[in-house]
Design an enzyme around this catalytic site. Structure first.
Site, PDB file in Angstrom:
ATOM      1  N   GLY A  12      22.157  -9.021 -25.834  1.00 48.81           N
ATOM      2  CA  GLY A  12      20.822  -9.073 -26.448  1.00 48.81           C
ATOM      3  C   GLY A  12      20.805  -9.636 -27.853  1.00 48.81           C
ATOM      4  N   THR A  13      21.963  -9.755 -28.468  1.00 45.40           N
ATOM      5  CA  THR A  13      21.971 -10.335 -29.823  1.00 45.40           C
ATOM      6  C   THR A  13      22.185 -11.841 -29.784  1.00 45.40           C
ATOM      7  OG1 THR A  13      24.335 -10.023 -30.039  1.00 45.40           O
ATOM      8  CG2 THR A  13      22.933  -8.239 -30.867  1.00 45.40           C
ATOM      9  N   LEU A  16      19.773 -16.676 -26.498  1.00 46.36           N
ATOM     10  CA  LEU A  16      18.748 -16.406 -25.489  1.00 46.36           C
ATOM     11  C   LEU A  16      18.465 -14.908 -25.390  1.00 46.36           C
ATOM     12  CD1 LEU A  16      16.895 -17.608 -23.327  1.00 46.36           C
ATOM     13  CD2 LEU A  16      18.685 -17.095 -21.650  1.00 46.36           C
ATOM     14  N   ARG A  36      27.451  -3.184 -28.009  1.00 43.04           N
ATOM     15  CA  ARG A  36      28.890  -3.105 -27.743  1.00 43.04           C
ATOM     16  C   ARG A  36      29.620  -2.582 -28.974  1.00 43.04           C
ATOM     17  NH1 ARG A  36      31.991  -7.116 -26.685  1.00 43.04           N
ATOM     18  NH2 ARG A  36      30.944  -8.560 -28.069  1.00 43.04           N
ATOM     19  N   LYS A 139      30.208 -19.566 -13.167  1.00 43.37           N
ATOM     20  CA  LYS A 139      28.934 -18.937 -12.787  1.00 43.37           C
ATOM     21  C   LYS A 139      28.887 -18.685 -11.270  1.00 43.37           C
ATOM     22  CE  LYS A 139      26.282 -20.228 -16.868  1.00 43.37           C
ATOM     23  NZ  LYS A 139      25.203 -21.002 -17.525  1.00 43.37           N
ATOM     24  N   HIS A 271      28.204 -31.977 -19.683  1.00 45.03           N
ATOM     25  CA  HIS A 271      26.862 -31.518 -19.326  1.00 45.03           C
ATOM     26  C   HIS A 271      25.811 -32.570 -19.713  1.00 45.03           C
ATOM     27  CE1 HIS A 271      28.522 -27.128 -19.471  1.00 45.03           C
ATOM     28  NE2 HIS A 271      28.991 -27.828 -18.469  1.00 45.03           N
TER      29      HIS A 271
HETATM   30  P1  NDP Z   1      25.457 -16.680 -27.160  1.00 44.36           P
HETATM   31  O1  NDP Z   1      26.608 -17.566 -27.499  1.00 44.36           O
HETATM   32  O2  NDP Z   1      24.341 -16.617 -28.117  1.00 44.36           O
HETATM   33  O3  NDP Z   1      26.074 -15.234 -26.871  1.00 44.36           O
HETATM   34  C1  NDP Z   1      25.344 -14.241 -26.182  1.00 44.36           C
HETATM   35  C2  NDP Z   1      26.051 -12.923 -26.230  1.00 44.36           C
HETATM   36  O4  NDP Z   1      27.349 -12.974 -25.605  1.00 44.36           O
HETATM   37  C3  NDP Z   1      26.392 -12.369 -27.596  1.00 44.36           C
HETATM   38  O5  NDP Z   1      25.270 -11.879 -28.253  1.00 44.36           O
HETATM   39  C4  NDP Z   1      27.435 -11.320 -27.264  1.00 44.36           C
HETATM   40  O6  NDP Z   1      26.846 -10.064 -27.025  1.00 44.36           O
HETATM   41  C5  NDP Z   1      27.987 -11.786 -25.942  1.00 44.36           C
HETATM   42  N1  NDP Z   1      29.429 -11.942 -26.088  1.00 44.36           N
HETATM   43  C6  NDP Z   1      30.105 -12.896 -26.753  1.00 44.36           C
HETATM   44  N2  NDP Z   1      31.426 -12.661 -26.684  1.00 44.36           N
HETATM   45  C7  NDP Z   1      31.582 -11.516 -25.975  1.00 44.36           C
HETATM   46  C8  NDP Z   1      32.691 -10.758 -25.567  1.00 44.36           C
HETATM   47  N3  NDP Z   1      33.930 -11.108 -25.895  1.00 44.36           N
HETATM   48  N4  NDP Z   1      32.460  -9.654 -24.846  1.00 44.36           N
HETATM   49  C9  NDP Z   1      31.223  -9.298 -24.506  1.00 44.36           C
HETATM   50  N5  NDP Z   1      30.117  -9.974 -24.869  1.00 44.36           N
HETATM   51  C10 NDP Z   1      30.298 -11.060 -25.604  1.00 44.36           C
HETATM   52  O7  NDP Z   1      24.896 -17.092 -25.704  1.00 44.36           O
HETATM   53  P2  NDP Z   1      23.751 -18.139 -25.350  1.00 44.36           P
HETATM   54  O8  NDP Z   1      22.419 -17.502 -25.554  1.00 44.36           O
HETATM   55  O9  NDP Z   1      24.058 -19.429 -26.011  1.00 44.36           O
HETATM   56  O10 NDP Z   1      23.995 -18.349 -23.775  1.00 44.36           O
HETATM   57  C11 NDP Z   1      23.428 -17.501 -22.791  1.00 44.36           C
HETATM   58  C12 NDP Z   1      23.401 -18.241 -21.446  1.00 44.36           C
HETATM   59  O11 NDP Z   1      22.568 -19.398 -21.546  1.00 44.36           O
HETATM   60  C13 NDP Z   1      24.755 -18.736 -20.943  1.00 44.36           C
HETATM   61  O12 NDP Z   1      24.851 -18.534 -19.553  1.00 44.36           O
HETATM   62  C14 NDP Z   1      24.741 -20.218 -21.249  1.00 44.36           C
HETATM   63  O13 NDP Z   1      25.557 -20.965 -20.378  1.00 44.36           O
HETATM   64  C15 NDP Z   1      23.285 -20.549 -21.082  1.00 44.36           C
HETATM   65  N6  NDP Z   1      22.870 -21.704 -21.917  1.00 44.36           N
HETATM   66  C16 NDP Z   1      22.137 -22.715 -21.352  1.00 44.36           C
HETATM   67  C17 NDP Z   1      21.733 -23.798 -22.111  1.00 44.36           C
HETATM   68  C18 NDP Z   1      20.892 -24.869 -21.502  1.00 44.36           C
HETATM   69  O14 NDP Z   1      20.590 -25.859 -22.173  1.00 44.36           O
HETATM   70  N7  NDP Z   1      20.442 -24.702 -20.288  1.00 44.36           N
HETATM   71  C19 NDP Z   1      22.093 -23.918 -23.532  1.00 44.36           C
HETATM   72  C20 NDP Z   1      22.796 -22.771 -24.045  1.00 44.36           C
HETATM   73  C21 NDP Z   1      23.179 -21.716 -23.255  1.00 44.36           C
HETATM   74  P3  NDP Z   1      26.951  -8.818 -28.009  1.00 44.36           P
HETATM   75  O15 NDP Z   1      25.628  -8.709 -28.609  1.00 44.36           O
HETATM   76  O16 NDP Z   1      27.210  -7.653 -27.142  1.00 44.36           O
HETATM   77  O17 NDP Z   1      28.042  -9.118 -28.969  1.00 44.36           O
END
Ligand code: NDP
Length: 313
Positions: A12-13, A16, A36, A139, A271
């Site tokens: 959630g942080t 997206l 977490r 995925k 991509h």
């Molecule tokens: P972020 O990089 O912003 O990360 C999202 C969350 O992942 C963090 O807030 C964190 O949660 C969690 N996270 C990171 N590392 C760990 C870990 N080691 N263990 C557990 N949790 C972890 O994600 P995005 O928002 O960029 O991406 C979300 C989805 O969207 C993905 O599936 C991505 O592929 C997709 N996407 C699609 C795009 C498009 O153009 N269609 C562009 C960008 C992303 P916590 O708060 O718990 O730390």
């Protein structure tokens, strides 16, 4: 009226994820956000979590390293949405979701799971290029585990996040649009689909209590946002009242440059290649067994490309 599902947002942080929390609260769902333990003293994340709490969300402690802690939080809700990271230049943790799938399976109460997808439909990328195919392959691993566990799901295919692709006029490495020049990828005529990230979150939350989206893929295809790069550039030029200097980069040149980059960059460039040279997002009809979000939810007023781009003026 049927009760609205209780929702757990994992990640959630994130970029997206924070929008999913906002949309879930806005649509009246009791919303739980996984806090977490590992985020420790990350002050930005903790402050963000606290702001969610102020807006009415419940923070629940858990860890991917502690199966029972995940089972416990999953038992609190009806729906789990995961937005764990999946962009290599930031962080890629898609397979960690297998632990979440295990927890959902053991908890046994979840009516819908939305795994971290929100991009190109991975089921259509069995011929994707290396190394970027890792995103789709991972995925698909999560999809298979979800389905083998008998967990009800919805997969959201959100196409291009506007912030990356519109922000940078599809120029890899840029997330702000130039007022001077643009390099078209190929002839710039392949159609892509651009979606405001807040709209992605709104549509995603709409699907969770909707029987029409059960065990289906939902594509988000705002009709006015299915545009070629040339059309996007025209919209930007109209907004700034000026023509950009245009050049073009051929497929061969693009692939040659890609091979010189490090691994994370190459994943991202793969991509861009599929989207901008192949037109992989818009070159197929949505068949039976899938749905399209703007048709399902015509009441949502989505953000058009032009509206989105005004923020860069
Ligand atoms: P972020 O990089 O912003 O990360 C999202 C969350 O992942 C963090 O807030 C964190 O949660 C969690 N996270 C990171 N590392 C760990 C870990 N080691 N263990 C557990 N949790 C972890 O994600 P995005 O928002 O960029 O991406 C979300 C989805 O969207 C993905 O599936 C991505 O592929 C997709 N996407 C699609 C795009 C498009 O153009 N269609 C562009 C960008 C992303 P916590 O708060 O718990 O730390």
């Amino acid at each position: 009226m049927a009760m609205k599902s209780k929702v757990l947002i994992v990640g959630g942080t994130g970029y997206l994820g924070k929008r999913l929390v906002k949309a879930s609260l806005a649509q009246g769902h009791e919303t739980f956000v996984l806090h977490r333990e590992e985020i420790g003293v990350d002050i930005e994340k903790v402050q963000m979590l606290l702001s969610f709490k102020q807006q009415g969300a419940h923070l629940v402690i858990g860890s991917f390293n502690d199966h029972q802690s995940l089972v416990k939080v999953v038992k609190l809700v009806d729906v789990v949405i995961c937005a764990i990271s999946g962009v290599h230049i930031r962080s890629h943790q898609i397979l960690l979701q297998l632990k979440l799938v295990d927890a959902i399976k053991e908890a046994g109460n979840v009516k819908r799971f939305l795994p971290s997808e929100f991009g190109t439909d991975p089921a259509r990328k069995e011929n994707a290029m290396e190394p970027g195919r890792v995103t789709f392959d991972d995925k698909m691993v999560v999809r298979r585990a979800t389905e083998e566990a008998g967990i009800p799901f919805t997969y959201i295919s959100a196409n291009c996040f506007a912030g990356y692709f519109l922000g940078g006029l599809c120029q890899p490495g840029f997330i702000l649009p130039s007022r001077e020049q643009v390099r078209l990828l190929g002839d710039g005529n392949q159609k892509a689909i651009y979606v405001d990230e807040d709209d992605i979150a709104t549509y995603s939350i709409k699907t969770i209590d909707d029987p029409r989206t059960l065990n289906k893929t939902v594509y988000i295809r705002p009709p006015q946002n299915i545009l070629s790069l040339r059309e996007v550039v025209q919209i930007w030029e109209k907004l700034i009242g000026k023509e950009l200097l245009k050049s073009s980069i051929s497929e061969q040149e693009f692939l040659a440059i890609m091979k010189e980059q490090d691994y994370a960059e190459q994943v991202g460039l793969t991509h861009y290649y599929h989207v901008c040279y192949e037109g992989c997002l818009a070159n197929f009809e949505i068949g039976d067994g899938a749905e399209e979000a703007t048709k399902l939810y015509p009441e949502v007023k989505y953000t058009t490309v032009e509206e989105y781009m005004t923020r860069y003026l």
